[in-house]
Design a protein around this motif. Structure first.
Motif, PDB file in Angstrom:
ATOM      1  N   ALA A 190     -12.000  -0.805 -52.705  1.00 48.54           N
ATOM      2  CA  ALA A 190     -10.497  -0.221 -51.526  1.00 48.54           C
ATOM      3  C   ALA A 190      -9.713   1.177 -51.401  1.00 48.54           C
ATOM      4  O   ALA A 190      -8.859   0.759 -52.218  1.00 48.54           O
ATOM      5  N   PHE A 191      -9.313   2.051 -50.941  1.00 51.13           N
ATOM      6  CA  PHE A 191      -8.157   2.771 -51.249  1.00 51.13           C
ATOM      7  C   PHE A 191      -7.478   3.046 -50.123  1.00 51.13           C
ATOM      8  O   PHE A 191      -8.568   3.604 -48.782  1.00 51.13           O
ATOM      9  N   LEU A 192      -6.966   3.664 -50.056  1.00 49.99           N
ATOM     10  CA  LEU A 192      -6.390   4.801 -48.739  1.00 49.99           C
ATOM     11  C   LEU A 192      -6.942   5.980 -48.394  1.00 49.99           C
ATOM     12  O   LEU A 192      -7.289   6.328 -47.561  1.00 49.99           O
ATOM     13  N   GLU A 193      -7.598   7.054 -49.149  1.00 45.30           N
ATOM     14  CA  GLU A 193      -8.127   7.709 -49.295  1.00 45.30           C
ATOM     15  C   GLU A 193      -9.468   7.491 -50.494  1.00 45.30           C
ATOM     16  O   GLU A 193      -9.758   7.750 -51.485  1.00 45.30           O
ATOM     17  N   GLY A 194     -10.800   7.124 -49.247  1.00 44.90           N
ATOM     18  CA  GLY A 194     -11.673   6.865 -49.920  1.00 44.90           C
ATOM     19  C   GLY A 194     -12.523   7.828 -48.582  1.00 44.90           C
ATOM     20  O   GLY A 194     -12.327   8.105 -48.146  1.00 44.90           O
ATOM     21  N   GLU A 242      -1.037  -5.909 -53.249  1.00 51.65           N
ATOM     22  CA  GLU A 242      -0.196  -5.300 -51.823  1.00 51.65           C
ATOM     23  C   GLU A 242       0.489  -4.485 -52.361  1.00 51.65           C
ATOM     24  O   GLU A 242       0.771  -4.003 -50.552  1.00 51.65           O
ATOM     25  N   SER A 243       1.562  -3.840 -52.848  1.00 45.43           N
ATOM     26  CA  SER A 243       2.149  -2.475 -52.674  1.00 45.43           C
ATOM     27  C   SER A 243       1.606  -0.860 -53.327  1.00 45.43           C
ATOM     28  O   SER A 243       1.283  -0.118 -52.600  1.00 45.43           O
ATOM     29  N   ASN A 244       1.332  -1.660 -54.615  1.00 44.20           N
ATOM     30  CA  ASN A 244       0.923  -0.444 -55.252  1.00 44.20           C
ATOM     31  C   ASN A 244      -1.370  -0.651 -55.179  1.00 44.20           C
ATOM     32  O   ASN A 244      -1.345   0.668 -55.810  1.00 44.20           O
ATOM     33  N   GLY A 245      -1.803  -1.074 -54.763  1.00 45.52           N
ATOM     34  CA  GLY A 245      -3.379  -1.189 -54.536  1.00 45.52           C
ATOM     35  C   GLY A 245      -3.834  -1.185 -55.786  1.00 45.52           C
ATOM     36  O   GLY A 245      -3.821  -1.693 -56.452  1.00 45.52           O
ATOM     37  N   LYS A 295     -15.297   4.788 -54.034  1.00 43.52           N
ATOM     38  CA  LYS A 295     -14.248   4.940 -52.783  1.00 43.52           C
ATOM     39  C   LYS A 295     -14.391   4.485 -51.625  1.00 43.52           C
ATOM     40  O   LYS A 295     -14.961   5.694 -51.264  1.00 43.52           O
ATOM     41  N   ILE A 296     -13.742   3.822 -50.692  1.00 44.13           N
ATOM     42  CA  ILE A 296     -13.620   3.659 -49.603  1.00 44.13           C
ATOM     43  C   ILE A 296     -12.530   2.974 -49.436  1.00 44.13           C
ATOM     44  O   ILE A 296     -11.728   2.639 -49.600  1.00 44.13           O
ATOM     45  N   SER A 297     -12.275   3.670 -47.720  1.00 48.45           N
ATOM     46  CA  SER A 297     -11.379   3.502 -46.726  1.00 48.45           C
ATOM     47  C   SER A 297     -11.742   2.341 -46.090  1.00 48.45           C
ATOM     48  O   SER A 297     -13.034   3.077 -44.773  1.00 48.45           O
ATOM     49  N   ILE A 298     -10.935   2.113 -45.097  1.00 49.77           N
ATOM     50  CA  ILE A 298     -10.893   1.778 -43.452  1.00 49.77           C
ATOM     51  C   ILE A 298     -10.116   3.017 -43.132  1.00 49.77           C
ATOM     52  O   ILE A 298      -8.890   3.155 -42.853  1.00 49.77           O
ATOM     53  N   PRO A 299     -11.021   3.201 -41.817  1.00 48.27           N
ATOM     54  CA  PRO A 299      -9.840   4.009 -40.948  1.00 48.27           C
ATOM     55  C   PRO A 299      -9.340   4.311 -39.514  1.00 48.27           C
ATOM     56  O   PRO A 299      -8.674   3.069 -39.627  1.00 48.27           O
ATOM     57  N   LYS A 300      -8.022   5.132 -40.373  1.00 55.44           N
ATOM     58  CA  LYS A 300      -7.002   4.988 -39.319  1.00 55.44           C
ATOM     59  C   LYS A 300      -7.047   5.560 -37.958  1.00 55.44           C
ATOM     60  O   LYS A 300      -7.015   6.876 -37.740  1.00 55.44           O
ATOM     61  N   TYR A 301      -6.683   5.250 -36.796  1.00 55.20           N
ATOM     62  CA  TYR A 301      -6.429   5.133 -35.466  1.00 55.20           C
ATOM     63  C   TYR A 301      -4.787   5.485 -34.801  1.00 55.20           C
ATOM     64  O   TYR A 301      -4.804   6.752 -34.313  1.00 55.20           O
ATOM     65  N   VAL A 303      -3.646  -6.910 -47.252  1.00 57.37           N
ATOM     66  CA  VAL A 303      -4.622  -6.671 -48.463  1.00 57.37           C
ATOM     67  C   VAL A 303      -5.944  -8.177 -48.145  1.00 57.37           C
ATOM     68  O   VAL A 303      -6.825  -7.592 -47.740  1.00 57.37           O
ATOM     69  N   ALA A 304      -5.822  -8.938 -46.697  1.00 56.08           N
ATOM     70  CA  ALA A 304      -6.506 -10.012 -46.020  1.00 56.08           C
ATOM     71  C   ALA A 304      -7.041  -9.837 -45.130  1.00 56.08           C
ATOM     72  O   ALA A 304      -8.214  -9.637 -45.350  1.00 56.08           O
TER      73      ALA A 304
END
Lengths: 255, 255
Positions: B180-184, B203-206, B218-224, B232-233
């Motif tokens: 899980a990355f911010l850009e994936g 929690e802070s640094n991924g 590398k996967i990401s949860i899309p942000k709206y 992280v949980a």
């Protein structure tokens, strides 16, 4: 120089009674303070360390705010953080003004969500998923509780919230309400429309009987293992994700 | 009658150093205690109130466990809960034994997840979604920390966990790793296979650089909206939900 009276005033805002009396609250830490300074909240006091001043000097207002450069120790003494080397800001509580819900938008409603950490986390989730309206039952945690604001990571500045009697509100506005129950339609099979209310209940008891009667669609997160339940903030995030995911898949099909 | 020495022993288990020395830990509250008593953990001490005895008498072992009927006050003094009118149980720490991963099953791996509440919540989520294996980097929170066990709501008894050097473990076992990355890749578009590792970072640094290099997808949860990140949980629960949802939709198509 921070006077004894100002310090006493800030400390008093840890209690709901005094927040109400003073119509003021505070936030701590660079993330929440810089978000607050960029928002439409009326900031009245800013306590900051030299470190904050050097890193975030362009956030420090020129006028209208009482500024106090303080030591880390003074900052920690004023607030609730065990460790705070950046800032604390006091702002005015906003008027509790109702908002209208359009039929093609989503809002979250909380029926008696008591834990401040849960409320703060739900604000952050709503903000992530672009859901900018939050209805909160009068029995729920106070959004201006320092623990709520801390957990929200600045998202309290971007999500509109309205404290109300949910039953009366729903009777009047009559929205489509998706209520999270342990026994409801599997969210993977639910056809979410264009908008409505995502209703979440109390940590121990779920959605109350009287509000439950107003729910149009009872929905559930399917369980694959043996945990008895999910935390309410986790459940909220999963429902929001399912809604956005469905929109994403449908818009891909139309392309 | 609870001796001073037993009380001192239990209290010492709040610290990791003494848990390691004694190879023991404790849990509190009726949910965790009854789950523990039903599990394969070796319980050594059970402190319980009259109330617990009347409600859960069939859970109280006949032999092999030192039993102490205590007052609520004694219970609260022994443990970490502000209020505890039910029970506290001490059990032996399990050996840290590696498990094999089959290619068609899912496991979660945590790279330096430090917050006990997050680790406990992730155990509960894994248990909910039927993911029964958890790899934990040696730098992460201690699973036997009372805060972890409390947040897990009994799920620590059902999820196998193994503390390890993730880099070495992955080098040896070579699994498919979804990090899980911010850009994936948007998780809504990811074609999750039959199994693999769901890797979550600090929690802070991924995810750390060295473990990141071992990630296959590398996967990401899309942000709206505008929140900077998700807890992280929360992120773990959303990824698990997307995997189960995809399986659900695919099995419906095959029908």
């Amino acid at each position: 120089m921070l006077s004894k009276n100002t310090l006493k005033f800030i400390k008093s805002l840890q209690q709901k009674k005094f927040r109400k009396e003073e119509q003021s609250f505070f936030v701590e830490g660079s993330k929440n303070v810089t978000e607050l300074l960029q928002s439409d909240f009326e900031v009245t006091h800013l306590l900051f360390t030299e470190k904050f001043a050097s890193e975030f000097h362009h956030f420090i207002p020129d006028s209208g705010v009482a500024l106090f450069e303080v030591s880390q120790k003074e900052l920690e003494n004023a607030g609730t953080f065990q460790s705070n080397d950046s800032a604390l800001a006091v702002a005015k509580i906003k008027d509790n003004i109702p908002f209208d819900l359009k039929s093609n938008e989503w809002a979250i409603a909380l029926d008696d969500v008591r834990d401040p950490g849960n409320l703060g986390t739900i604000l952050r989730i709503a903000d992530w998923y672009g859901i900018n309206k939050l209805l909160i039952s009068n029995e729920s945690a106070d959004i201006y509780n320092p623990k709520v604001l801390h957990a929200s990571m600045g998202s309290f500045t971007r999500v509109a919230f309205f404290y109300t009697d949910l039953e009366a509100y729903f009777t009047k506005s009559n929205p489509v309400i998706y209520g999270a129950f342990l026994e409801g339609e599997n969210i993977y099979d639910v056809n979410f429309g264009d908008g409505g209310i995502i209703l979440m209940g109390n940590e121990s008891n779920g959605i109350s009987h009287k509000i439950g009667k107003q729910v149009n669609r009872k929905i559930s997160i399917p369980k694959y293992g043996h945990a008895e339940s999910l935390n309410v903030a986790i459940a909220t995030s999963i429902i929001c994700d399912n809604i956005r995911r469905q929109e994403h898949i449908q818009s891909k099909r139309l392309r």
